[in-house]
Write an enzyme that holds these catalytic residues in place. Structure first.
Site, mmCIF file in Angstrom:
data_model
loop_
_atom_site.group_PDB
_atom_site.id
_atom_site.type_symbol
_atom_site.label_atom_id
_atom_site.label_comp_id
_atom_site.label_asym_id
_atom_site.label_seq_id
_atom_site.Cartn_x
_atom_site.Cartn_y
_atom_site.Cartn_z
ATOM 1 N N LYS A 11 16.827 -25.641 -6.207
ATOM 2 C CA LYS A 11 16.066 -26.900 -6.534
ATOM 3 C C LYS A 11 16.863 -27.757 -6.716
ATOM 4 O O LYS A 11 18.277 -27.779 -7.047
ATOM 5 C CB LYS A 11 15.155 -26.107 -7.725
ATOM 6 C CG LYS A 11 14.303 -25.169 -7.500
ATOM 7 C CD LYS A 11 13.231 -25.030 -8.841
ATOM 8 C CE LYS A 11 12.696 -23.585 -8.788
ATOM 9 N NZ LYS A 11 11.916 -23.686 -10.248
ATOM 10 N N PHE A 59 1.588 -27.895 -16.466
ATOM 11 C CA PHE A 59 3.149 -28.331 -15.880
ATOM 12 C C PHE A 59 3.040 -28.660 -14.564
ATOM 13 O O PHE A 59 4.133 -28.687 -13.924
ATOM 14 C CB PHE A 59 3.996 -27.080 -16.305
ATOM 15 C CG PHE A 59 3.660 -25.838 -15.546
ATOM 16 C CD1 PHE A 59 4.108 -25.411 -14.354
ATOM 17 C CD2 PHE A 59 3.176 -24.889 -16.193
ATOM 18 C CE1 PHE A 59 3.692 -24.243 -13.481
ATOM 19 C CE2 PHE A 59 2.751 -23.384 -15.515
ATOM 20 C CZ PHE A 59 3.176 -23.353 -14.178
ATOM 21 N N ARG A 87 14.360 -11.851 -6.181
ATOM 22 C CA ARG A 87 13.636 -12.093 -7.538
ATOM 23 C C ARG A 87 14.604 -11.487 -8.471
ATOM 24 O O ARG A 87 14.788 -11.916 -9.598
ATOM 25 C CB ARG A 87 12.358 -11.597 -7.476
ATOM 26 C CG ARG A 87 11.226 -12.059 -6.488
ATOM 27 C CD ARG A 87 10.593 -13.443 -7.079
ATOM 28 N NE ARG A 87 9.826 -13.171 -8.161
ATOM 29 C CZ ARG A 87 9.313 -14.303 -8.764
ATOM 30 N NH1 ARG A 87 9.273 -15.522 -8.123
ATOM 31 N NH2 ARG A 87 8.331 -14.143 -9.834
ATOM 32 N N THR A 93 11.326 -15.843 -14.822
ATOM 33 C CA THR A 93 10.980 -17.429 -14.752
ATOM 34 C C THR A 93 11.808 -18.325 -16.083
ATOM 35 O O THR A 93 12.181 -19.283 -15.920
ATOM 36 C CB THR A 93 9.457 -17.779 -14.929
ATOM 37 O OG1 THR A 93 8.954 -16.986 -13.867
ATOM 38 C CG2 THR A 93 9.199 -19.003 -14.765
ATOM 39 N N ARG A 104 19.429 -17.075 -13.412
ATOM 40 C CA ARG A 104 18.863 -17.893 -14.364
ATOM 41 C C ARG A 104 19.454 -17.680 -15.869
ATOM 42 O O ARG A 104 19.737 -18.560 -16.679
ATOM 43 C CB ARG A 104 17.276 -17.758 -14.268
ATOM 44 C CG ARG A 104 16.620 -18.417 -13.266
ATOM 45 C CD ARG A 104 15.295 -18.271 -13.163
ATOM 46 N NE ARG A 104 14.494 -18.911 -12.296
ATOM 47 C CZ ARG A 104 13.306 -18.619 -11.550
ATOM 48 N NH1 ARG A 104 12.720 -17.412 -11.988
ATOM 49 N NH2 ARG A 104 12.687 -19.348 -10.822
ATOM 50 N N GLU A 128 4.938 -19.467 2.358
ATOM 51 C CA GLU A 128 5.922 -20.632 1.886
ATOM 52 C C GLU A 128 6.825 -20.860 3.112
ATOM 53 O O GLU A 128 7.429 -22.055 3.402
ATOM 54 C CB GLU A 128 6.764 -20.090 0.477
ATOM 55 C CG GLU A 128 5.660 -19.951 -0.480
ATOM 56 C CD GLU A 128 6.101 -18.953 -1.889
ATOM 57 O OE1 GLU A 128 5.681 -18.994 -2.809
ATOM 58 O OE2 GLU A 128 7.765 -18.661 -1.678
HETATM 59 P P1 IDP Z 1 9.012 -18.530 -10.578
HETATM 60 O O1 IDP Z 1 9.662 -19.404 -10.316
HETATM 61 O O2 IDP Z 1 9.585 -17.429 -11.491
HETATM 62 O O3 IDP Z 1 8.042 -17.545 -9.517
HETATM 63 P P2 IDP Z 1 6.099 -19.454 -11.541
HETATM 64 O O4 IDP Z 1 5.241 -18.813 -12.505
HETATM 65 O O5 IDP Z 1 5.911 -19.237 -10.041
HETATM 66 O O6 IDP Z 1 7.620 -18.897 -11.737
HETATM 67 O O7 IDP Z 1 6.332 -21.122 -11.789
HETATM 68 C C1 IDP Z 1 6.970 -21.581 -10.803
HETATM 69 C C2 IDP Z 1 7.693 -22.724 -11.462
HETATM 70 O O8 IDP Z 1 7.070 -23.799 -12.437
HETATM 71 C C3 IDP Z 1 8.838 -22.105 -12.370
HETATM 72 O O9 IDP Z 1 10.208 -21.593 -11.618
HETATM 73 C C4 IDP Z 1 9.150 -23.151 -13.497
HETATM 74 O O10 IDP Z 1 10.105 -24.062 -12.979
HETATM 75 C C5 IDP Z 1 7.898 -23.696 -13.595
HETATM 76 N N1 IDP Z 1 7.147 -23.112 -14.456
HETATM 77 C C6 IDP Z 1 6.370 -22.100 -14.624
HETATM 78 N N2 IDP Z 1 5.771 -22.017 -15.947
HETATM 79 C C7 IDP Z 1 6.047 -23.145 -16.537
HETATM 80 C C8 IDP Z 1 6.180 -23.862 -18.144
HETATM 81 O O11 IDP Z 1 5.388 -22.933 -18.720
HETATM 82 N N3 IDP Z 1 6.455 -24.705 -18.379
HETATM 83 C C9 IDP Z 1 7.152 -25.627 -17.432
HETATM 84 N N4 IDP Z 1 7.571 -25.406 -16.401
HETATM 85 C C10 IDP Z 1 7.013 -24.104 -16.044
HETATM 86 MG MG MG Z 2 6.479 -18.308 -8.229
#
Ligand code: IDP
Ligand code: MG
Length: 151
Positions: A11, A59, A87, A93, A104, A128
């Site tokens: 990213k 978000f 993953r 996350t 991370r 994707e």
């Molecule tokens: P992932 O990237 O681990 O699959 P997802 O739940 O798919 O997580 O969320 C996509 C992206 O959105 C996350 O990587 C993170 O950057 C952002 N994100 C997810 N939840 C939050 C939140 O509660 N606050 C701010 N950003 C979030």
């Molecule tokens: Mg995701």
């Protein structure tokens, strides 16, 4: 287990911090291979499509603004169980919940700047990958994959 192909995004925060090599190195050291790779700046339409499952969440707008704010690197990564394996390498996350040793946990501080995306299922990977790559973008890494698959 079967050879899988997944979408990885280094990213904008990771590109900006000079972590492309660090992140790709971790993926390669695990034994996965890169079969397509593109440095690009994402447009809003494709960003909203990529993160469609999060539409309506608090978000979402910040996420689209962030992911389109600067260049990212999109990669197709292949290997045995590559979807879940990547993953695992990436970690949870929220970096505070991520397992020590994951990208991370080792390199990120906050959920909004967690450096890497990895597809979460075969269906997500297929959907994707099509947003970032065309069929002609993929090269065969079959020979290199076979070296890792010793059963
Ligand atoms: P992932 O990237 O681990 O699959 P997802 O739940 O798919 O997580 O969320 C996509 C992206 O959105 C996350 O990587 C993170 O950057 C952002 N994100 C997810 N939840 C939050 C939140 O509660 N606050 C701010 N950003 C979030
Ligand atoms: Mg995701």
């Amino acid at each position: 287990m079967a050879t899988e192909r997944t979408l990885i995004l280094v990213k904008p925060d990771a590109v900006s911090r000079g972590l492309i090599g660090e992140i790709v190195a971790r993926i390669e050291r695990r034994g996965y291979v890169v079969s397509a790779m593109k440095l690009m700046q994402l447009d809003g339409g494709r960003a909203r499509e990529h993160y469609a499952e999060h539409k309506g969440k608090a978000f979402f707008d910040d996420l689209v603004t962030f992911i389109t704010s600067a260049p990212l690197v999109a990669l197709a990564v292949e290997g045995e169980g590559a979807i879940d394996g990547c993953r695992q390498l990436i970690g949870a996350t929220n970096p505070l919940d991520a397992a020590p040793g994951s990208i991370r946990a080792d390199l990120a501080q906050t959920i909004g700047r967690n450096l890497v995306h990895g597809s979460d299922s075969a269906a997500s990977a297929q959907r994707e990958l099509a947003i970032f790559f065309e069929d002609k973008d993929f090269v065969s890494r079959r020979h290199d994959l076979e070296r890792w698959i010793k059963e």
